[in-house]
Design an enzyme around this catalytic site. Sequence first.
Site, short mmCIF file in Angstrom:
data_model
loop_
_atom_site.label_atom_id
_atom_site.label_comp_id
_atom_site.label_asym_id
_atom_site.label_seq_id
_atom_site.Cartn_x
_atom_site.Cartn_y
_atom_site.Cartn_z
N HIS A 97 0.82 -1.21 0.00
CA HIS A 97 0.00 0.00 0.00
C HIS A 97 0.86 1.25 0.00
O HIS A 97 0.43 2.32 0.41
CB HIS A 97 -0.97 0.00 1.20
CG HIS A 97 -1.62 -1.34 1.41
ND1 HIS A 97 -1.14 -2.26 2.29
CD2 HIS A 97 -2.67 -1.90 0.79
CE1 HIS A 97 -1.87 -3.35 2.23
NE2 HIS A 97 -2.81 -3.17 1.33
S1 FES Z 1 1.91 -0.59 3.09
FE1 FES Z 1 0.31 -1.93 3.69
S2 FES Z 1 1.44 -3.64 4.29
FE2 FES Z 1 3.00 -2.27 3.77
#
Ligand code: FES
Lengths: 207, 423
Positions: free
Chosen positions: A172
Amino acid sequence: MASEVKTNAPHSTTGGTAASAMHGDPTRRDFITTAALAWAGVGGAIALWPFIQQMNPDASTQALSSTEVDLAPIKEGQAITVLWRGKPVFIRNRTKDEIEKAKDTPLAQLPDKASENEANPGASASDQNRTKPGHENWMVLVGICTHLGCIPKGQGLSDQRGEYGGWFCPCHGSTYDTAGRIRKGPAPRNLDVPPYEFVSATKIKIG
Amino acid sequence: MSDHLSTYEPKGAFAKWMDARLPVMRMMHGQFVDFPTPRNLNYMWTFGGILTLMLGVQILSGLVLSMHYQPSDAEAFNSIELIRRDVNYGWLLRNIHAVGASMFFFAVYLHMARGLYYGSYKAPREILWILGVIIFLLMMAAGFMGYALVWGQMSFWGVTVITNLFSAIPLVGSSITKWLWGGFAVSGVTLNRFFSLHFLLPFVIVGVVALHIWALHVVGQNNPTGLEIKTKSDSVPMLPYAVMKDFFAMAVFMVIYAWFIFFVPNYLGDADNFIEANPLSTPPHIVPEWYFLPFYAILRSIPSKLGGVLMMFGSIALLAFLPWLDTSNVRSAKYRPMFKWFLWAFFFSVIALGYLGGKPAEGSYVLWSRVFTTYYFAFFLLIMPIVGLIETPRRLPNSIMDAVLGGGGPMASGVAPAAAEKR
Ligand code: FES
Ligand code: HEM
């Protein structure tokens, strides 16, 4: 029901008259029923405990809790990943430039200002508080993104490292700097520094 | 409905003897043969039967798969390859089960959309609806743990990301994840317990389904008009009318199901799951199975970790409160000119969220996820209560029979013998 029991029970001499029972005051029988149920509830809860507790990490998992790593083969600028308690641990031999960058970052720019290092509880997230004195080039981190547990990229030389030159989580988009501190993205905390110590000049023991 | 008079007559000496001891035939007859069903049910009412069938299919195929599956870190992935290549008809049984999960969710989403459109969650069907929400949650848990069993890269990292959601809980979060994993990270220990639970959950679902059908048979079925059965002419006996329609719908459903099984069994799967789980490398793009995507999009649209988790679980929990959030006393959206369009916009949002959940969380994908997430919550928390108060519903037909014949009152009353059913 309660009042019927009450009037029929010759041994219920104290605790109010039949009339008070009819007005809904608790009788002795009510008291005993409640107490017995409460006690059975306590017993039930205690009996449940082993059934819940069995799911926690077992003795053999707990026992695997330390790993020794030889740092000699890791050249400056290189990194390796080892497994400790089933989790990846990042060990990076940082370049001068990377160390400088981490040291020069003002604390005010960090979303998480805590060291996240069991060895320095309560300390600030300065580069110094996340490394061992005299071994500032070594960055040792639990390689698990503090957002939802993916493994950030940045260990391989050709990996994407994000704009802060540390690690970048592809899941993410969390971006960590060269001291493993969160700089951008949804992760709430800096990468954890695991408990470790130098057992010799070129060897560490994690755990 | 449960008080309708069954016409059951035990035939033969054994049936009479049995009826006096365990009147199970009498009950089945009353509940599934001459049970009164509204005469205007459309095909959206066939998904309940289809879901019951799919539950049976999953249990049977799962049972035989578990005879060959090995729930261990070292063997899980290989044992599934073994099922696909070496076990007699293993390829078929595996496809039945894997595609079956998708078909199951496809049917449940249509079943729920039916309930939303025709107001089936409103009094007196609140408990029936809430039992449905519970079944949905249990199905999600079963599907999630089943997918873990494959122990491919997507299984492993899906489990990692989803179990890590619990670490967002303040104070106890990390103890809970450790407890769920049985270790310090997802491992074979986790896989083993997921297998136990994956085996158990469908049977729990069977139990809740029994309550769901019981509740249904107490209050009776809703129908496209949203009116209650008032007279005998509003209903037809379940057998043969509803049963035959259900069988036909099941047959069509099975044709589609079979097409997936035989021609595109992996269409709904993910290529990364053909790589064995590797705890040292995360695939570049983690996506859950398609049936979780709308909720995954909600999770990712919120920039805070705890906030995202709360919104995701909240989006499902909210369903349980619909009977009280909807203030209109007209059930069917057919007669609600305003609500109807908001509802179609809601269906569109859920599908859009599903699309966005499968895309990387960046740029305009995130922006649109936020827009549709906002609508999702606004629909339940603002639109439902407010529209119910301000809209003027269309005129309702006098009865189900009237709606079917399309005419006014007089004609229908001429046709109907009007043997008022006491309720
Ligand atoms: S940014 Fe969501 S798990 Fe690493
Ligand atoms: C509510 C019903 C069920 C649902 C929704 C469900 C869902 C799933 C899913 C999504 C998978 C992964 C499919 C794949 O990609 O291969 C799976 C695998 C599996 N399930 Fe189930 N399942 C259900 C019932 C059962 C039951 C009752 C059993 C055992 C009695 C079972 C045993 C298994 C086994 C052994 C696997 C691993 C083999 C494989 O993946 O093909 N399942 N399940």
